[in-house]
Each structure stands twice: as structure tokens, then as C-alpha cells.
Scaffold this motif. Structure first.
Motif, PDB file in Angstrom:
ATOM      1  N   UNK A  11       0.869  -1.173   0.000  1.00 46.32           N
ATOM      2  CA  UNK A  11       0.000   0.000   0.000  1.00 46.32           C
ATOM      3  C   UNK A  11       0.900   1.216   0.000  1.00 46.32           C
ATOM      4  N   UNK A  12       0.292   2.379   0.097  1.00 48.46           N
ATOM      5  CA  UNK A  12       1.097   3.595   0.209  1.00 48.46           C
ATOM      6  C   UNK A  12       1.957   3.544   1.466  1.00 48.46           C
ATOM      7  N   UNK A  13       1.378   3.021   2.561  1.00 50.44           N
ATOM      8  CA  UNK A  13       2.147   2.900   3.808  1.00 50.44           C
ATOM      9  C   UNK A  13       3.320   1.947   3.629  1.00 50.44           C
ATOM     10  N   UNK A  14       3.101   0.852   2.897  1.00 52.89           N
ATOM     11  CA  UNK A  14       4.170  -0.114   2.679  1.00 52.89           C
ATOM     12  C   UNK A  14       5.284   0.503   1.831  1.00 52.89           C
ATOM     13  N   UNK A  15       4.919   1.304   0.830  1.00 49.11           N
ATOM     14  CA  UNK A  15       5.919   1.972  -0.002  1.00 49.11           C
ATOM     15  C   UNK A  15       6.750   2.933   0.837  1.00 49.11           C
ATOM     16  N   UNK A 402       9.601   1.492  12.862  1.00 47.11           N
ATOM     17  CA  UNK A 402       9.059   1.892  11.563  1.00 47.11           C
ATOM     18  C   UNK A 402       7.906   0.979  11.142  1.00 47.11           C
ATOM     19  N   UNK A 403       8.098  -0.324  11.330  1.00 45.12           N
ATOM     20  CA  UNK A 403       7.048  -1.269  10.937  1.00 45.12           C
ATOM     21  C   UNK A 403       5.816  -1.094  11.818  1.00 45.12           C
ATOM     22  N   UNK A 404       6.021  -0.878  13.116  1.00 41.72           N
ATOM     23  CA  UNK A 404       4.869  -0.676  14.007  1.00 41.72           C
ATOM     24  C   UNK A 404       4.101   0.592  13.630  1.00 41.72           C
ATOM     25  N   UNK A 405       4.809   1.641  13.241  1.00 34.46           N
ATOM     26  CA  UNK A 405       4.130   2.856  12.810  1.00 34.46           C
ATOM     27  C   UNK A 405       3.297   2.592  11.555  1.00 34.46           C
ATOM     28  N   UNK A 409      -0.843   3.008  11.153  1.00 36.35           N
ATOM     29  CA  UNK A 409      -1.333   4.069  10.265  1.00 36.35           C
ATOM     30  C   UNK A 409      -2.834   3.993   9.957  1.00 36.35           C
ATOM     31  N   UNK A 410      -3.392   2.817   9.642  1.00 32.43           N
ATOM     32  CA  UNK A 410      -4.840   2.783   9.343  1.00 32.43           C
ATOM     33  C   UNK A 410      -5.730   3.116  10.536  1.00 32.43           C
ATOM     34  N   UNK A 411      -5.155   3.129  11.749  1.00 32.83           N
ATOM     35  CA  UNK A 411      -5.961   3.345  12.953  1.00 32.83           C
ATOM     36  C   UNK A 411      -5.891   4.776  13.469  1.00 32.83           C
ATOM     37  N   UNK A 412      -5.179   5.657  12.763  1.00 36.49           N
ATOM     38  CA  UNK A 412      -5.067   7.046  13.223  1.00 36.49           C
ATOM     39  C   UNK A 412      -6.462   7.655  13.336  1.00 36.49           C
ATOM     40  N   UNK A 413      -6.746   8.264  14.503  1.00 39.54           N
ATOM     41  CA  UNK A 413      -8.046   8.844  14.783  1.00 39.54           C
ATOM     42  C   UNK A 413      -9.000   7.905  15.487  1.00 39.54           C
ATOM     43  N   UNK A 459      -1.306   9.990  15.866  1.00 38.94           N
ATOM     44  CA  UNK A 459      -0.513  10.053  14.643  1.00 38.94           C
ATOM     45  C   UNK A 459       0.420   8.853  14.574  1.00 38.94           C
ATOM     46  N   UNK A 460       0.912   8.579  13.349  1.00 40.97           N
ATOM     47  CA  UNK A 460       1.893   7.520  13.124  1.00 40.97           C
ATOM     48  C   UNK A 460       2.832   7.987  12.026  1.00 40.97           C
TER      49      UNK A 460
END
Length: 471
Positions: A11-15, A402-405, A409-413, A459-460
Motif C-alpha cells: 500500500x502507500x504505507x508499505x511503499x 518503523x514497521x509498528x508505525x 497508520x490505518x488506525x489514526x483517529x 498520529x503515526x
């Protein structure tokens, strides 16, 4: 404790994560590639054939599945009421020329680094995963330790010899554990028996093992990343005790020769013990009497409070370092957790210092002069190993962060549940169940280790490996 995996899909996060991990390598000065001169020397490196031929002994290796840098091979057999253990170590000293290109590059690297996006080896792979590795069904020079062990698991005698060996099987932990659980015969059939006796010897010495769950970032078939968290299998602990036994033998050889390098760790002071006692009381699993090693060994691995206890116990296993000596035996020779003098001498493909330990031990066992290159450079090793250890620690922790962040990421908020593992001032170390992430968070009033708290993900930051929570 069952294995737990949290997955970062493409995904964008993985990139962004892939870019962050690549940048991490650069910031740590940890290149995967070797200079041309190092590679050329490695291609030409050939070890002289040993005079002793032990190819009739059916050695086997035991490592994580897919490993190619195989440092150790074993053979276990009964001997009357006791046992004989043959433990072969890759003969790296015979392949590496002191003062040569490989030697210089290995001193710069210090140890093999295991990054999420690939291994950063200590030696070129033509050696570490090729000619020097104890791969199955090929002849290899090795440094072979032979131990005579009595019925109680105590070492009665040992010797070290350079020999030609041939491993018959490359085993992995999960497969061997399953076979042992089924009661099957095989190269590791005596490992539970001998391993249990060596654990008992550790108890008698007053030693302690932490055995925290493994935490590893791995690649997934779909190109993403995952964090695997699992408690080591029993077979891994039994196998580790063969290595510990060898490290203690190496230390005794070097102490007798009055030259060498030991891996040391100080005994925890009373302040550390008192703090740990208070933490176990707060966790509802008080350590009230006996040695801390016995307390840790008797923890129930299925108890959800065991992990917070082990995390707290990590404070008792600090201060490890290296001590060199030449002519005068050091007064601080003991590794407190092992409760005996100990040396790193079983992983020369992956750790720089082991080449010195093995070279000194072999010379001492054969009654020869210690190699001049080893003696002259001995004092340099603690600093080299400290630097590489710090690099490895930074790589491990930053990779996990980095991997935990990326996982968060999908859970922000959103609001998540987390278990308090350890209290650190006004903040706490917390463990999320899904995804399986450990992070720092503000501490709710009155919360104690083991409590489940509600947190909002603010945030992440994948690049920085930072996660922010609010109550």
C-alpha cells in the motif's frame, strides 16, 4: 505464548515503509555489498585440509528454516550412563588471512546484521553461505569440540581439534520440535535429555535465562512486512545450552592459557533487585524468595502476566561487555547470568570476536604459541564489538518502530485497547492486541501493569518510527 503476526500489506504505507528501511541502512553505514578487493580475496580463499578426518561422525545442523550461514553442527550419543557431544564450529580462521582484505572489512562490520529487507553479512556470502558454512552433504573443515558429559549433565572432560567433517542433515527448529513431540528418532533425539540436564546444571550454578519472546520483522509472500512475536520453542533452548557449554569451555581454555577475550556481565546490585521485586509485586506475581534465575524459570509461559514480568526482568541483564587479558587473569571474569566465565566462540561466520576466541583456544589446546595476529589485535576487539553491537541494536529497534508505525497508520483517529506492560514515570509501555504493537503512551491515573486501557491514536510517522497516543 502463541505466535502472533501483524501484517503490513502492499500500500502507500508499505511503499513509505520500504523507503524508510532503505534510508535506515544508509544512516547506519551498513552496506550490503562488499568492495571488489574483498570479494576477490573471498573467491580465492581456500582452507588447508585438516589432518584429522571425522567424516564418519553423522553431524547435523539446527537453525531457523532457510538458513545458509551455518556455524554449528552437532552429534549426540550415549556413553555408558552419560553422553558424548561432538560440537563442530565453522573453521573461519582458516579462510581469513590476518591483515587481509576480508579481515579488514570484517573488523569494520563486526557482526552480521539482520535487516527487514535483507541480511547484511559479516563475510562475503561465498564464504558465509558457501565454502565455510557447514552445509549438508559436503566436506568442510571445522573446529570440533568433544565433550564427555556425566549422567547429571556435568562436563567431565573436553577437547578441541581441527578436523574434516561432513554434515548429514540440515534441520530446522519447528520440524525438529514436532518430531520430538511425536517421539520420533533422529539426530536430535537426545537433545531434550541432554538439554534438560544442562538446564539443571544452570540452576545448580545459580544462572538465569531471560527467554523473552522473539520479535522479528519478516517479508511476506505478497511483498509486505510483518512482525512475528513468539516464545522460543523448547528445542531452541536445549540447542542454546550446547552453545553455552562450548562458550564456557572456551573461556576455561583461555583462562588456563592466561590470554583471551571473555563475554562478561556484572551481577545486578541490590537496588536493581529491589526495583524488580517491587515490579513483580505490582504485577501480582511477587518474587518473594530464592534466586531470581529460579523465579524466572518457574514462570508460567501461558500466563498473560509473564511477559510484563520478563520485560521488567530485562533490567537485571544489563552491562554485558568484553574483557581482554594477556598474562594476568581478570578479576571480573564471570558472566553473571550464566554464573560462570564465558566466551563467544560458536558463531564465527556471524560475529567477529569468535574468530579470535577459536584461534586462541585451538593454539592453547594444541600446545602451540598463540598466533601473533590474535595477540597483537586482542585489545582492539571490545571497541569493535561495542560499535557493531550498538549498530545492530539501533537497526533492530528502528526497524521495529518503523514497521509498528506502518501497522498503526490505518488506525489514526481511532480508539484502541492496550495492556500496560511497564510504567515509566508518567508514561507506560503498552501492548496492543491487534495489531500486535508495543509502544509508549501516556499513563491513565491509577493504571497498573496488567491493566487494559483505552487510547486514541493521534498520529503515526513511518519515516521516524514514532506513534503518538492520547488518553
Amino acid at each position: 505464548m502463541p505466535q502472533r503476526r501483524s501484517h503490513v500489506a502492499p500500500s502507500a504505507a508499505q511503499t513509505e515503509l520500504a523507503a524508510a528501511l532503505a534510508e535506515l541502512r544508509v544512516s547506519l553505514d551498513a552496506p550490503t555489498e562488499f568492495p571488489a578487493a574483498v570479494l576477490a580475496e573471498a573467491e580465492a580463499a581456500v582452507a588447508p585440509e585438516p589432518d584429522l578426518d571425522l567424516r564418519d561422525i553423522p553431524f547435523a545442523t539446527l537453525d531457523p528454516v532457510g538458513s545458509r550461514d551455518l556455524d554449528q553442527a552437532f552429534h549426540l550419543e550415549r556413553r555408558g550412563s552419560g553422553y558424548t557431544v561432538h560440537y563442530a564450529i565453522a573453521d573461519v580462521p582458516s579462510f581469513v588471512v590476518a591483515g587481509g582484505e576480508i579481515d579488514a572489512e570484517a573488523r569494520r562490520r563486526g557482526q552480521t546484521l539482520y535487516a527487514a529487507d535483507g541480511t547484511i553479512p559479516l563475510h562475503p556470502k561465498v564464504l558465509s553461505e558457501g565454502r565455510a558454512s557447514l552445509l549438508p552433504d559436503v566436506d568442510r573443515p571445522a573446529l570440533v569440540w568433544t565433550f564427555s558429559i556425566d549422567a547429571a549433565g556435568s562436563v567431565e572432560d573436553f577437547r578441541l581439534e581441527r578436523a574434516l567433517i561432513r554434515s548429514r542433515a540440515q534441520l530446522d527448529y519447528a520440524t525438529v520440535q514436532a518430531a520430538l513431540d511425536r517421539g520420533e528418532d533422529g539426530p536430535a533425539a537426545l537433545l531434550p535429555e541432554i538439554g534438560a540436564l544442562r538446564v539443571e546444571q544452570e540452576k545448580l550454578r545459580g544462572g538465569a535465562s531471560l527467554n523473552l519472546p522473539d520479535e522479528e520483522v519478516v517479508r511476506t509472500p505478497d511483498g509486505g512486512y510483518a512482525i512475528d512475536r513468539r516464545h522460543p520453542l523448547p528445542v531452541e533452548e536445549w540447542n542454546a545450552h550446547l552453545s553455552l557449554m562450548t562458550g564456557m569451555a572456551a573461556a576455561s581454555l583461555m583462562l588456563d592459557a592466561r590470554i583471551g577475550i571473555l563475554r562478561t556481565m556484572p551481577q545486578p546490585d541490590e537496588k536493581s533487585f529491589d526495583a524488580f521485586r517491587h515490579q513483580t509485586e505490582a504485577l501480582g506475581r511477587p518474587w518473594t524468595s530464592g534466586r531470581y534465575g529460579d523465579y524466572l524459570r518457574n514462570l508460567d509461559r501461558t500466563d498473560p502476566m509473564t511477559l510484563p514480568v520478563l520485560e521488567a526482568a530485562a533490567s537485571l541483564f544489563r552491562g554485558a561487555g568484553y574483557v581482554t587479558f594477556d598474562g594476568t587473569v581478570p578479576s571480573d571474569a564471570e558472566q553473571a547470568a550464566i554464573a560462570a566465565p564465558y566466551a563467544h566462540a560458536t558463531a564465527p561466520l556471524r560475529r567477529l570476536v569468535d574468530r579470535w576466541s577459536l584461534s586462541i583456544c585451538l593454539a592453547a589446546s594444541e600446545g602451540r604459541d598463540i598466533p601473533s595476529w590474535a595477540r597483537e589485535s586482542l585489545s582492539e576487539l571490545p571497541a569493535l564489538m561495542q560499535e557493531s553491537g550498538q549498530r545492530a541494536s539501533r537497526l533492530d529497534s528502528a526497524t521495529i518502530n518503523c514497521v509498528e508505525a506502518a501497522l498503526i497508520t490505518p488506525l489514526v483517529g481511532q480508539t484502541v485497547d492496550a495492556t500496560v506492560i511497564e510504567i515509566r514515570g508518567e508514561r507506560a509501555s503498552v501492548q496492543l492486541a491487534t495489531p500486535a504493537v508495543t509502544a509508549s503512551a501516556p499513563l491513565p491515573e491509577g493504571a497498573a501493569p496488567g491493566d487494559v486501557v483505552r487510547l486514541r491514536v493521534l498520529s503515526a510517522d513511518i519515516t521516524r518510527g514514532e506513534i503518538e497516543f492520547a488518553l
